[in-house]
Design a protein around this motif. Structure first.
Motif, short mmCIF file in Angstrom:
data_model
loop_
_atom_site.label_atom_id
_atom_site.label_comp_id
_atom_site.label_asym_id
_atom_site.label_seq_id
_atom_site.Cartn_x
_atom_site.Cartn_y
_atom_site.Cartn_z
N GLY A 79 -45.39 5.88 11.49
CA GLY A 79 -44.87 4.92 12.45
C GLY A 79 -43.50 5.33 12.97
N THR A 80 -42.89 4.45 13.75
CA THR A 80 -41.65 4.76 14.45
C THR A 80 -40.52 5.09 13.49
N ALA A 81 -40.54 4.54 12.28
CA ALA A 81 -39.45 4.79 11.33
C ALA A 81 -39.30 6.26 11.00
N GLY A 82 -40.37 7.06 11.20
CA GLY A 82 -40.28 8.49 10.91
C GLY A 82 -39.22 9.20 11.73
N ALA A 83 -38.89 8.64 12.89
CA ALA A 83 -37.87 9.26 13.75
C ALA A 83 -36.46 8.82 13.38
N PHE A 84 -36.32 7.95 12.38
CA PHE A 84 -35.01 7.39 12.05
C PHE A 84 -34.70 7.42 10.56
N ALA A 85 -35.61 6.92 9.73
CA ALA A 85 -35.29 6.66 8.32
C ALA A 85 -34.93 7.92 7.54
N PRO A 86 -35.71 9.02 7.59
CA PRO A 86 -35.32 10.19 6.79
C PRO A 86 -33.93 10.71 7.12
N GLU A 87 -33.60 10.75 8.41
CA GLU A 87 -32.28 11.23 8.82
C GLU A 87 -31.19 10.29 8.31
N ALA A 88 -31.41 8.99 8.41
CA ALA A 88 -30.40 8.02 7.95
C ALA A 88 -30.16 8.16 6.45
N LEU A 89 -31.23 8.32 5.67
CA LEU A 89 -31.08 8.45 4.21
C LEU A 89 -30.34 9.74 3.86
N ARG A 90 -30.61 10.82 4.60
CA ARG A 90 -29.88 12.07 4.36
C ARG A 90 -28.39 11.89 4.63
N ARG A 91 -28.07 11.16 5.69
CA ARG A 91 -26.66 10.94 6.01
C ARG A 91 -25.96 10.11 4.94
N MET A 92 -26.72 9.29 4.22
CA MET A 92 -26.14 8.53 3.11
C MET A 92 -25.84 9.44 1.90
N GLY A 93 -26.47 10.61 1.87
CA GLY A 93 -26.27 11.53 0.76
C GLY A 93 -27.46 11.65 -0.16
N ALA A 94 -28.60 11.08 0.25
CA ALA A 94 -29.81 11.16 -0.58
C ALA A 94 -30.51 12.50 -0.37
N GLU A 95 -31.25 12.93 -1.38
CA GLU A 95 -32.15 14.06 -1.26
C GLU A 95 -33.51 13.49 -0.83
N VAL A 96 -33.91 13.75 0.39
CA VAL A 96 -35.05 13.05 0.99
C VAL A 96 -36.31 13.91 0.96
N ILE A 97 -37.38 13.32 0.46
CA ILE A 97 -38.72 13.92 0.52
C ILE A 97 -39.50 13.12 1.55
N GLU A 98 -39.79 13.73 2.69
CA GLU A 98 -40.48 13.00 3.75
C GLU A 98 -41.97 12.84 3.42
N MET A 99 -42.50 11.67 3.74
CA MET A 99 -43.92 11.39 3.53
C MET A 99 -44.47 10.69 4.77
N ASP A 100 -45.39 11.35 5.46
CA ASP A 100 -46.00 10.79 6.66
C ASP A 100 -44.94 10.35 7.66
N ALA A 101 -43.94 11.23 7.84
CA ALA A 101 -42.86 10.93 8.77
C ALA A 101 -43.14 11.44 10.17
N GLU A 102 -44.22 12.22 10.34
CA GLU A 102 -44.57 12.69 11.68
C GLU A 102 -45.11 11.52 12.50
N LEU A 103 -44.61 11.35 13.71
CA LEU A 103 -45.06 10.24 14.53
C LEU A 103 -46.50 10.47 14.98
N ASP A 104 -47.35 9.49 14.72
CA ASP A 104 -48.76 9.57 15.12
C ASP A 104 -49.27 8.15 15.30
N TYR A 105 -49.38 7.74 16.56
CA TYR A 105 -49.72 6.33 16.82
C TYR A 105 -51.15 5.97 16.46
N THR A 106 -51.97 6.95 16.01
CA THR A 106 -53.31 6.59 15.52
C THR A 106 -53.27 6.13 14.07
N PHE A 107 -52.10 6.26 13.41
CA PHE A 107 -51.97 5.90 12.00
C PHE A 107 -53.14 6.47 11.19
N PRO A 108 -53.23 7.81 11.05
CA PRO A 108 -54.43 8.45 10.52
C PRO A 108 -54.73 8.16 9.06
#
Length: 498
Positions: free
Chosen positions: A197-226
């Protein structure tokens, strides 16, 4: 304004020349329809003109933020809505692809009192909708939606001159700066689950800026929600989050819904922690830093807020209120609460913590900050420190929008009559039936069952909580609520069951 109709069909001349708007799309605190089946683009345009008319009617400054989520048709819907707003004399500020909380933040950052965010949140593909407000940080409730409905369906929209449109370039960066103010003292390893969903374009980057080590999961935008709908309250998403935690050895997983205003949590063991329990953990932590604070929670939330000894020791007060982001947001502002928590994953951080609207990334930051303030303690250990209570998933049996409120009235009366007659549930006396939002039936041991109507889908909502055991929690549903609701022919299959 041309008066909309509710009986139009696609692939007809009338569908291309007349607004289609079904009344059921106007819900308690936002608007949602199945596109082309329940509303067409001309209907969306009529909604925009109606919204502009309402904003002028209440005397609010006609300056509005618009944004859209990542669905194949959301941009077109936003453009149709914008045409109506312009026709109604609004100054429109378009922030582009956005999360709902990004649009809410823009109200503050761009000095715009009004907002119209095009999103169907976590609803399945085919749905569209608009979240609206005209007094930040609040969004519309039943009164505002009711008046807007009358304006649109009655063809009362009034064209005015003076409409303007401005595109706000790169507002994403301003939003990311705002939500990443939490700075961790160590790189907490976290799974960021976005459900495509849309959060993939925002949440991982925001968490990294907080200082977290981020493991992305289904962060690629795909409006079919596969894989699954981006809904961190649904079992399908939680299972995938749990598996990723176990696979990667992450300290937790944070899941975001389709428009980024909700956050779900899975701990280091792969166990989901429902948002009301996360809220209780946050309330314990925050009430130490801010003694004598007030917290607002919805009626689907655990009863532990009222009995928790840590909250009592910190002078905290808890107010239970109606389920729904608009209701909890409004109540949080009304009572001056430090935060509001809703079991569906809406968190409202107010006062020194935030602007008071629901933001999944801000909530995620609060959870990470709580872990940072408790070095050496895992999230599962913080959860284990809570008193025992076993709360179910939120379960939603189908019930048509046109029928669900009348059906619910009968269910409420049935439970209310049972309570007033001194009745019992599974051998336990009913001590009260709270009917502020559906019916929440409290038993003598602190356990409870809840039945209410969904505010945004053709469904009822069922939650149960036991103070005895997980088996008893399942029995409250299996042996009490499910057979009672099965007597109503209007109620269909559940989206999920415990």
């Amino acid at each position: 304004m041309q008066k909309p109709r509710a009986d139009l069909r696609p692939n007809t001349a009338a569908f291309e020349t007349t607004p289609l708007v079904k009344a059921t799309g106007f819900r308690e605190y936002d608007a949602r329809w199945i596109l082309e089946k329940e509303i067409n683009l001309l209907g969306i345009q009529a909604l925009g003109l109606g919204l502009a008319t309402y904003i002028h009617e209440i005397g609010q400054r006609p300056r509005i933020v618009v944004g859209h989520d990542f669905r194949s048709y959301s941009l077109a819907v936003k453009q149709a809505l914008t045409l109506g707003l312009l026709e109604g004399g609004m100054e429109v500020l378009d922030v582009g692809l956005a999360l709902s909380p990004m649009a809410y933040f823009a109200q503050f950052a761009l000095d715009a009192p009004c907002v119209a965010m095009v999103t169907a949140s976590h609803n399945e593909n085919g749905w569209t909708g608009v979240k609206m407000g005209a007094n930040p940080p609040l969004t519309f409730g039943p009164d505002e939606i009711g008046r807007l409905k009358d304006i649109v369906l009655g063809g009362e929209g009034q064209a005015r001159g003076g409409g303007t449109l401005s595109r706000v370039e790169d507002f994403r960066e301003r939003y990311l700066e705002e939500v990443s103010k939490v700075k961790l003292s160590r790189p907490i390893r976290v799974v960021a689950a976005c459900g495509n969903g849309t959060a993939g374009a925002f949440a991982p980057e925001a968490l990294r800026r907080m200082g977290a080590e981020v493991i992305e999961m289904d962060a690629e935008l795909d409006y079919t929600f596969p894989k699954y709908n981006p809904n961190p309250e649904d079992h399908a998403m939680l299972v995938q989050m749990a598996a990723k935690v176990k696979e990667t050895g992450a300290e937790l997983a944070l899941g975001f819904d389709g428009d980024g205003d909700r956050c779900g949590v899975v701990d280091d063991t792969g166990e989901e922690i429902f948002a009301d329990k996360i809220g209780l953990m946050l309330a314990r932590d925050l009430s130490k830093l801010h003694p004598n604070s007030t917290f607002v929670v919805d009626v689907k939330s655990t009863g532990l807020y009222k009995t928790d000894e840590v909250l009592k020791a910190n002078g905290a007060e808890t107010v239970y209120w109606k389920t729904g982001h608009s209701y909890i947001k409004r109540k949080t502002a009304e009572v001056g609460a430090l935060a509001g928590f809703e079991k569906s994953g809406h968190f409202f951080m107010a006062g020194p913590l935030g602007h008071g609207y629901d933001d999944g990334i801000v909530a995620a930051g609060a959870v990470l900050a709580m872990l940072d303030r408790n070095p050496g303690k895992k999230l599962s250990e913080l959860k284990a420190a809570l008193p025992d209570a076993w709360t179910s998933l939120t379960m939603s049996p189908h019930c048509d929008d046109e029928l669900k409120y009348e059906v619910l009235e009968r269910i409420v009366k049935e439970y209310d009559d049972l309570a007033n007659s001194g009745g019992e549930i599974l051998g336990r006396k009913i001590v009260e039936a709270i009917t502020v939002n559906g019916v929440r039936v409290h038993l003598e041991d602190g356990s409870w069952v809840l039945v209410r109507a969904s505010s945004n889908k053709p469904e009822l909502v069922v939650v149960v909580e036991s103070m005895r055991s997980e088996d008893d929690m399942r029995a409250l549903f299996r042996d009490e609520v499910k057979p009672r609701l099965a007597k109503y022919s209007e109620i269909g299959a559940y989206n999920q069951e415990i």
